[in-house]
Enzyme design. Structure first.
Site, PDB file in Angstrom:
ATOM      1  N   GLU A 144       0.806  -1.232   0.000  1.00  0.00           N
ATOM      2  CA  GLU A 144       0.000   0.000   0.000  1.00  0.00           C
ATOM      3  C   GLU A 144       0.837   1.279   0.000  1.00  0.00           C
ATOM      4  O   GLU A 144       0.618   2.187   0.794  1.00  0.00           O
ATOM      5  CB  GLU A 144      -0.959  -0.008   1.194  1.00  0.00           C
ATOM      6  CG  GLU A 144      -1.909  -1.191   1.173  1.00  0.00           C
ATOM      7  CD  GLU A 144      -2.819  -1.270   2.390  1.00  0.00           C
ATOM      8  OE1 GLU A 144      -2.751  -0.371   3.254  1.00  0.00           O
ATOM      9  OE2 GLU A 144      -3.602  -2.231   2.478  1.00  0.00           O
ATOM     10  N   GLU A 252      -6.244 -10.749  -1.175  1.00  0.00           N
ATOM     11  CA  GLU A 252      -7.050 -10.528   0.039  1.00  0.00           C
ATOM     12  C   GLU A 252      -8.539 -10.505  -0.301  1.00  0.00           C
ATOM     13  O   GLU A 252      -9.290  -9.663   0.189  1.00  0.00           O
ATOM     14  CB  GLU A 252      -6.631  -9.224   0.731  1.00  0.00           C
ATOM     15  CG  GLU A 252      -5.148  -9.151   1.054  1.00  0.00           C
ATOM     16  CD  GLU A 252      -4.740  -7.885   1.799  1.00  0.00           C
ATOM     17  OE1 GLU A 252      -5.625  -7.237   2.411  1.00  0.00           O
ATOM     18  OE2 GLU A 252      -3.540  -7.546   1.783  1.00  0.00           O
TER      19      GLU A 252
END
Length: 342
Positions: A144, A252
């Site tokens: 991220e 995810e």
């Protein structure tokens, strides 16, 4: 007709996700040590061949103090994986969240130097890579890092503040020294959305042109049942990332029954409409995954059943969500049958 559907679903109860997709990609689940027993253990043994420690490998959990590591939970997950012929995805070395403050401070409590932070990162990566090299097939090296709230390319973080923009390149180079045959991934959310796809492409292209040893990109895939553009955005993103020569992991995956902006708290169970929409979205995205099996080599669900999901209480405190393939009792949902039936 109802009898045919019921009989077909009963027959599918005998099918395994991992075995059904053995010629396509690994099927993974994010786990805690508690998942290695009871109904979740049974589901893991039947349906999955890849595990991601949900939180146990994150910096603050596995390395909370400079001279102290906490290997206990990962040890249990590793033992379970090896015993049952599974592999691990390592998650994650460098992230702006869940990194303990000591990493960025010197012995006087002042901001640490660039050299000291890099030295600490090297020791951390080396320790984990060497400890888990026999079972980890891929590492999320950086997580991220791309900014999605402003026009800037990179997110502000302590890593970037102290090391500079090269912190991503440095992290991958260190990981490559110690990770053996494991593949190295950059992982992020919303990176199939056009606004973030463009930024992520620019960041990765520049890094690759400078020789950064990135093997693949992780598409987190925290989606919901209401996004009408999901399939088209996903296909475009896969093609863009594949054009860089990158392997793709879905890292995810969960499909919320709520839009992110939806603040409702009145539901105590999903409606039949929600479950049908969810099943259709799972069916559609798995069709895309199969279509691009040449570049997608792993698909991981972020959890096992709706009994435990990070989407509970997020983004709305006190609200339950039901984003996974098995219900709160560990029973298969229609979504599971849809992705087994192709």
């Amino acid at each position: 007709m109802r009898c045919l559907i019921v009989c077909e679903n009963l027959e599918m109860l005998n099918l395994s996700l991992a075995k059904t997709y053995k010629d396509y990609f690994k099927i993974g689940a994010a786990v805690t040590a508690k998942d290695l027993e009871g109904v979740h253990r049974d589901i893991l043994l039947k349906h999955f061949n890849s595990l991601t420690p949900e939180n146990a490998m994150k910096f603050e959990n596995i390395h909370p103090e400079e001279q102290r590591y906490n290997f206990e939970e990962v040890a249990r997950i590793k033992e379970f994986a090896i015993k049952n012929d599974m592999k691990l995805r390592g998650h994650t070395f460098v992230w702006h969240n869940q990194t303990p403050g000591w990493v960025f401070l010197d012995k006087n409590g002042e901001e640490a130097s660039k050299e000291l932070v890099i030295e600490r990162l090297r020791e951390h990566i080396k320790t984990l890579c060497e400890r888990y090299k026999d079972v980890v097939y891929a590492w999320d090296v950086v997580n991220e890092a791309v900014e999605d709230k402003t026009e800037k390319l990179l997110r502000e973080s302590n890593w970037r503040k102290i090391i500079g923009d090269d912190y991503i390149k440095i992290a991958f180079e260190i990981a490559r020294e110690y990770a053996g045959d494991a593949k190295l991934f950059y992982n992020d959310y919303n990176n199939e959305m056009p606004y973030k796809l463009e930024k992520t492409y620019k960041v990765l292209k520049e890094l690759l042109e400078r020789g950064t040893p990135i093997d693949g990109i992780g598409i987190q895939a925290h989606w919901n049942i209401w996004d009408k553009n999901l399939v088209s955005n996903l296909k475009k993103a896969i093609e863009v990332y594949a054009s860089l020569g990158l392997e793709i992991h879905i890292t995810e995956l969960d499909i919320s029954v709520f839009e992110f902006e939806d603040k409702r708290t009145d539901l105590f169970e999903p409606t039949p409409e929600m479950l049908e929409l969810q099943a259709k979205v799972y069916e559609d995205v798995f069709a895309v995954f199969r279509e691009y099996k040449d570049v997608i080599t792993s698909v991981t669900l972020w959890g096992i059943s709706d009994r435990h999901t990070w989407k509970d209480n997020f983004p709305v405190k006190g609200r339950k969500d039901w984003p996974l393939l098995f219900d709160v009792n560990g029973k298969p949902k229609e979504a599971l049958y849809r992705i087994l039936r192709f």
